[in-house]
Motif scaffolding. Structure first.
Motif, short mmCIF file in Angstrom:
data_model
loop_
_atom_site.label_atom_id
_atom_site.label_comp_id
_atom_site.label_asym_id
_atom_site.label_seq_id
_atom_site.Cartn_x
_atom_site.Cartn_y
_atom_site.Cartn_z
N SER A 39 3.61 3.33 3.92
CA SER A 39 2.84 4.24 3.23
C SER A 39 1.40 3.79 3.03
O SER A 39 1.09 2.40 3.40
N PRO A 40 0.39 4.26 2.30
CA PRO A 40 -0.88 4.10 2.48
C PRO A 40 -1.34 3.05 1.29
O PRO A 40 -2.16 3.39 0.43
N VAL A 41 -0.38 1.92 1.20
CA VAL A 41 -0.71 1.00 -0.21
C VAL A 41 -1.26 -0.06 0.77
O VAL A 41 -1.06 -0.30 1.80
N GLU A 42 -2.26 -0.61 -0.46
CA GLU A 42 -2.91 -1.88 0.33
C GLU A 42 -2.45 -3.05 -0.06
O GLU A 42 -3.04 -4.43 0.40
N GLY A 43 -1.44 -3.05 -0.91
CA GLY A 43 -0.89 -4.44 -1.43
C GLY A 43 0.28 -4.20 -2.56
O GLY A 43 0.36 -3.01 -2.83
N LEU A 44 1.15 -5.35 -2.72
CA LEU A 44 2.24 -5.15 -3.50
C LEU A 44 2.22 -6.27 -4.55
O LEU A 44 1.77 -7.46 -4.37
#
Length: 319
Positions: A39-44
């Motif tokens: 998905s378009p997440v940049e970090g966790l």
């Protein structure tokens, strides 16, 4: 590992920690990580508030990091991982930093010391000591309604000058304070909002991104809001925000992350909506409300989702 300062922008996800029958649910954790890595997440962020980190022992926390890092690597995405840490003792926090120094992370998200309510001078010395000690960069977490102390902008500006403090998750709940800090922060110091219900305002005011529990759902829409604002298309960004703004209230109608876990369970992404005491699963009324919203947004998901009661501990099928 990545340069956290450069990567600390856009949409970050404070990943929930799935449990089943009291234990860390590794199959669900792997499924979640694979899902969000695509998905378009940049970090966790791992093991913070949404991840019920204070309920995890060190072995569980280490296993959580190891499993997520492995799945992220397998996805071929360069997603940075921040480990959430909190504590009221500076010396004990240093011990935690030592214990996690060789873990496969990219940085820490560290909240203000809770309960003790130190002065601004004490907060400054606390975070300076941790930043001097930490093997990985630190992201400050200013959340006074949980820690009982607010990092003032003068203290934040002093901390932002430290080379090992690279950004802040801003949950001060005071828009004027947030805008003032964004305007005065040093170049390259990142500010990500953590206030789900105020995320649009914060991004409009110049925040570099957001760390949002709500983005477990409608992830693409939450990510698009900042992109559209950057493109100057405020009208489209506002329309996107209005389509998900209700979720930011619904998912906090009862203590988080129980509502989000219920939703993810109904979607088939996790095996159980289980949380650890003192957190409890959602009430029957909220479960009904959540299920109605799921049906409205994704009827096909609901038809194929689990048919067990949200309070059952029985066997359930995976996604």
């Amino acid at each position: 590992m990545t340069n956290l300062r450069d990567q600390l922008q856009g949409l970050w996800l404070p990943l929930i920690t799935p449990f089943h029958d009291g234990d860390l649910d590794e199959p669900s954790l792997r499924r979640l990580t694979r899902h969000y890595a695509s998905s378009p997440v940049e970090g966790l962020v791992l093991g913070a508030t949404s991840g019920e980190g204070m309920s995890l022992c060190m072995k569980e926390l280490e296993r959580l990091v190891s499993v997520v890092r492995g799945e992220v690597a397998a996805s071929c995405r360069n997603l940075p991982l921040c480990l959430g840490l909190s504590g009221a003792s500076t010396n004990m926090m240093k011990d935690l930093l030592d214990e996690t120094a060789d873990w496969p992370i990219d940085g820490y998200l560290i909240a203000s010391p809770y309960y003790t309510r130190p002065s601004q001078r004490g907060l400054l010395q606390h975070f300076m000591a941790l930043a001097d000690h930490a093997a990985w960069p630190i992201v400050l977490y200013n959340i006074p309604y949980r820690s009982a102390v607010n990092l003032t902008n003068e203290t934040l500006l002093a901390l932002a000058a430290h080379p090992n403090i690279v950004g802040m998750k801003d949950c001060c709940a005071d828009r004027a304070q947030s805008i003032d800090f964004i305007d005065r922060r040093p170049a390259g110091f990142r500010v990500l909002t953590g206030e789900d219900a105020q995320a649009f305002d914060a991004l409009s005011d110049g925040a570099d991104g957001a760390i949002l529990l709500s983005a477990h759902l409608e992830t693409e829409t939450f990510a698009a809001i900042r992109t559209l604002l950057q493109q100057g298309n405020r009208e489209a960004a506002l329309a996107a925000w209005r389509s998900v703004a209700g979720l930011t209230k619904l998912l906090f109608a009862e203590p988080s992350p129980a509502p989000a876990k219920h939703w993810l369970w109904r979607q088939g992404l996790i095996e159980s909506p289980e949380v650890r005491l003192p957190m409890v699963e959602v009430s029957a009324d909220l479960a009904t409300w959540l299920d109605a919203e799921i049906e409205c947004r994704a009827p096909r998901v609901l038809r194929t989702a689990r048919t067990l009661s949200p309070f059952s501990r029985g066997e359930a099928t995976g996604a």
